[in-house]
Scaffold this active site. Structure first.
Site, PDB file in Angstrom:
ATOM      1  N   LEU A   1     -40.189  33.660  16.676  1.00 13.07           N
ATOM      2  CA  LEU A   1     -40.288  34.353  15.387  1.00 13.07           C
ATOM      3  C   LEU A   1     -41.076  35.658  15.550  1.00 13.07           C
ATOM      4  O   LEU A   1     -41.975  35.750  16.383  1.00 13.07           O
ATOM      5  CB  LEU A   1     -40.960  33.438  14.358  1.00 13.07           C
ATOM      6  CG  LEU A   1     -40.124  32.201  13.984  1.00 13.07           C
ATOM      7  CD1 LEU A   1     -40.921  31.231  13.129  1.00 13.07           C
ATOM      8  CD2 LEU A   1     -38.838  32.602  13.264  1.00 13.07           C
TER       9      LEU A   1
ATOM     10  N   THR B   1     -28.892  27.911  16.776  1.00  4.82           N
ATOM     11  CA  THR B   1     -29.445  28.383  15.500  1.00  4.82           C
ATOM     12  C   THR B   1     -29.945  27.190  14.690  1.00  4.82           C
ATOM     13  O   THR B   1     -31.046  27.218  14.126  1.00  4.82           O
ATOM     14  CB  THR B   1     -28.366  29.139  14.699  1.00  4.82           C
ATOM     15  OG1 THR B   1     -27.991  30.296  15.450  1.00  4.82           O
ATOM     16  CG2 THR B   1     -28.870  29.546  13.324  1.00  4.82           C
TER      17      THR B   1
ATOM     18  N   TYR C   1     -21.173  23.091  14.368  1.00  2.70           N
ATOM     19  CA  TYR C   1     -21.801  23.222  13.042  1.00  2.70           C
ATOM     20  C   TYR C   1     -22.196  21.848  12.495  1.00  2.70           C
ATOM     21  O   TYR C   1     -23.354  21.630  12.124  1.00  2.70           O
ATOM     22  CB  TYR C   1     -20.820  23.911  12.098  1.00  2.70           C
ATOM     23  CG  TYR C   1     -21.394  24.222  10.739  1.00  2.70           C
ATOM     24  CD1 TYR C   1     -22.273  25.281  10.566  1.00  2.70           C
ATOM     25  CD2 TYR C   1     -21.051  23.462   9.624  1.00  2.70           C
ATOM     26  CE1 TYR C   1     -22.799  25.581   9.313  1.00  2.70           C
ATOM     27  CE2 TYR C   1     -21.570  23.759   8.371  1.00  2.70           C
ATOM     28  CZ  TYR C   1     -22.442  24.816   8.218  1.00  2.70           C
ATOM     29  OH  TYR C   1     -22.958  25.100   6.986  1.00  2.70           O
TER      30      TYR C   1
ATOM     31  N   LYS D   1     -26.044  20.672  12.272  1.00  4.92           N
ATOM     32  CA  LYS D   1     -26.758  20.367  11.031  1.00  4.92           C
ATOM     33  C   LYS D   1     -27.313  18.937  11.074  1.00  4.92           C
ATOM     34  O   LYS D   1     -28.419  18.679  10.569  1.00  4.92           O
ATOM     35  CB  LYS D   1     -25.825  20.531   9.828  1.00  4.92           C
ATOM     36  CG  LYS D   1     -25.498  21.980   9.502  1.00  4.92           C
ATOM     37  CD  LYS D   1     -26.701  22.743   8.926  1.00  4.92           C
ATOM     38  CE  LYS D   1     -26.301  24.117   8.412  1.00  4.92           C
ATOM     39  NZ  LYS D   1     -27.454  24.889   7.895  1.00  4.92           N
TER      40      LYS D   1
END
Lengths: 341, 341
Positions: free
Chosen positions: B65, B101, B154, B158
């Site tokens: 970050l 991600t 995806y 998740k």
């Protein structure tokens, strides 16, 4: 023995990894063994360290790969990824690290495979089927996994690792193989990680009270480690494997009562078994359908339970004698985790 | 408006993220918006950038970050993680990045939450239910997800993100919330990402041939974005949420034919619909059970489809006029992906 090439084994100091390293060396591969030694028994490396062609590097696959590996990338032909704690008490101790080991570790090793033009094999797990509603489990069964529970760091971590591997395969970034490993037993098991085979053998050998959860009628199926390793190498070397996972395990089922009978016979134990209630999260039976491995690899487990158990008991006996009377009498595991097969 | 504190919104330039940033600013929060702008429409930020209390930082959550965030860690009270491409053609373009991600991004933002003592909300998805066998879907349904297929980066990403979030919650490293978002529509949708609402509206507004897959009788349920954002904020601010995911979506079902009738009416389109065969991977219907959101948050969608569609058509009309006649006439999406709702 000719030199077959260089094989990297991540998690090579673990129970299955150490046997894989030995088999690869036996078959003429040079072996680069990576392990963070967080859950591996260092003793597993003892016999390997003296062998020509074997190199050990202490490394954690959640970190960038060591320079010694990246510098030799072009020489690497095969990458076996076995890196991950594999029993619930150990993989639940740091669940974030378990997840990252599977995801970052697999991604990083796949990138290495891409760069090295090496073939990649992921050791996935029957845990991707969760608590299955289908018996036996075929590879096209999508599983019944709780992605919010305390086992999810491992189960979902492996599912995520499979997803990454197949994406690398689909995009032709690397040639990939995915094995879904079912219960395996043999020498080099960790006596303290709470699996039923090692628990029964150690309790019997130490003359302790033997604990059986439930009435002993629940079934398990166990694959001897040499069979499993043979399956992994055949899968890696097979050339006509589509982008599909392959179950590796022994479909023969035994009750826990039968297992205890055999262990009692092999150890000569006079210990009495104490029957305790089944924990609520006791896994229901899980049994592989190995039709695909048989068809693609001509693979079938060869070692009967009696023979595999005898070798395992002999090995634990040696370990316990070497460690002294209290060597492994304080298992790291308590409670429900003891039942994980 | 009093200052409520600092909320970080990762993925804040996206379709839902930009509306969330606006709502948080409206409610008196200072907003730190992080986005890599890979799939977000930069135009979404236009109205936000001038607002007091809004800061935009271009950053990718798969990387460490930014210092500007870490330096202010102690000020941050809420962390919303919406960072991830959300439509199949976009998340499948770089599936490894999609997975990372979700996993590295969620892990990194949870560590920030731990350090900042901030509350964390993950936007998960109805995709964790895969191609569900249970209708409507309750949160305890474990899903029917293929972890080896092209949607797995995806769906499994998740699921893995949920696993990490609940582990942080269980270990009391951070206070966590997990929303499972169902189909959402409204202004700021990407006209090129292949969703049925934006496809129909754009085709109608541009006077192009309107394509409907199947006979139009298949159903979908759509939640207007303001309802969804209200649900996210309520979930974040609720204090008695157990470690459990919460579905957010509109349970009302419409056929694609009904949707087209409304779009035709609102746009005054004279275009004829062309009916094409359903692709083989067309998702069956998915509809949320929102009993938990209702009970825990007192939340129910308020905006009827007619009203939400009118606002969406108006917005697209303005965007298309601003972009010129060929502004969005070359959708980035082709083939089966066009059906993703």
């Amino acid at each position: 023995m000719t030199n077959r090439g260089v094989a990297l084994v991540a998690g090579g100091a673990g129970f299955i990894g150490s046997h894989l390293c030995t088999a690869l060396l036996d078959q003429g591969w040079e072996v680069l063994c990576l392990d963070n030694l967080l859950t591996a028994r260092p003793g597993n490396l003892r016999a390997l360290k003296g062998r020509p062609g074997f190199t050990f590097l202490r490394a954690d696959v959640t970190e960038p790969l060591p320079r010694d590996v990246m510098g030799r990338a072009k020489e690497i032909d095969r990458i076996y990824n076995l890196a991950c704690a594999a029993s619930p008490p150990l993989y639940q101790a740091d669940p974030e690290h378990t997840m990252l080991t599977n995801v970052i570790g697999t991604s990083g090793l796949l990138r290495l495979a891409e760069q090295a033009n090496a073939r990649f094999l992921l050791t996935s797990t029957s845990e991707v089927y969760g608590d299955p509603e289908q018996h036996p489990q075929r590879e096209d069964y999508r599983g019944w996994v709780n992605c919010t529970g305390p086992r999810a760091c491992y189960d979902e971590g492996k599912r995520a690792a499979e997803a990454i591997a197949f994406d690398f395969g689909r995009m032709r970034r690397a040639e990939v193989r995915v094995a879904r490993i079912f219960n395996t037993y043999g020498p080099h098991m960790d006596p303290g990680d709470g699996r039923v085979v090692s628990n029964l053998i150690c309790q019997a050998l130490e003359g302790r009270e033997v604990t059986i959860y439930g009435d002993g009628s629940q079934t398990r199926s166990f694959c001897y480690v040499s069979d499993l390793v043979e399956g992994l190498i055949r899968l890696m070397e097979a050339t006509d494997v589509a982008l599909t996972p392959v179950n590796l395990g022994n479909p023969e089922e035994f009750t826990i009562g039968e297992l205890w009978d055999r262990v009692r016979f092999l150890t000569g134990s006079k210990a009495k078994a104490v029957y305790l209630p089944l924990p609520v999260d006791d896994p229901r039976r899980r049994r592989p359908d190995i039709g695909r491995a048989r068809a693609l690899l001509g693979w079938l487990p060869q070692v009967p339970l009696a023979q595999g158990l005898a070798a395992t008991v002999e090995w634990f006996d040696g370990e316990l004698r070497a460690a002294g009377p209290l060597g492994v009498s304080s298992p790291r595991v308590t409670g429900d985790a003891r039942l994980s097969a």
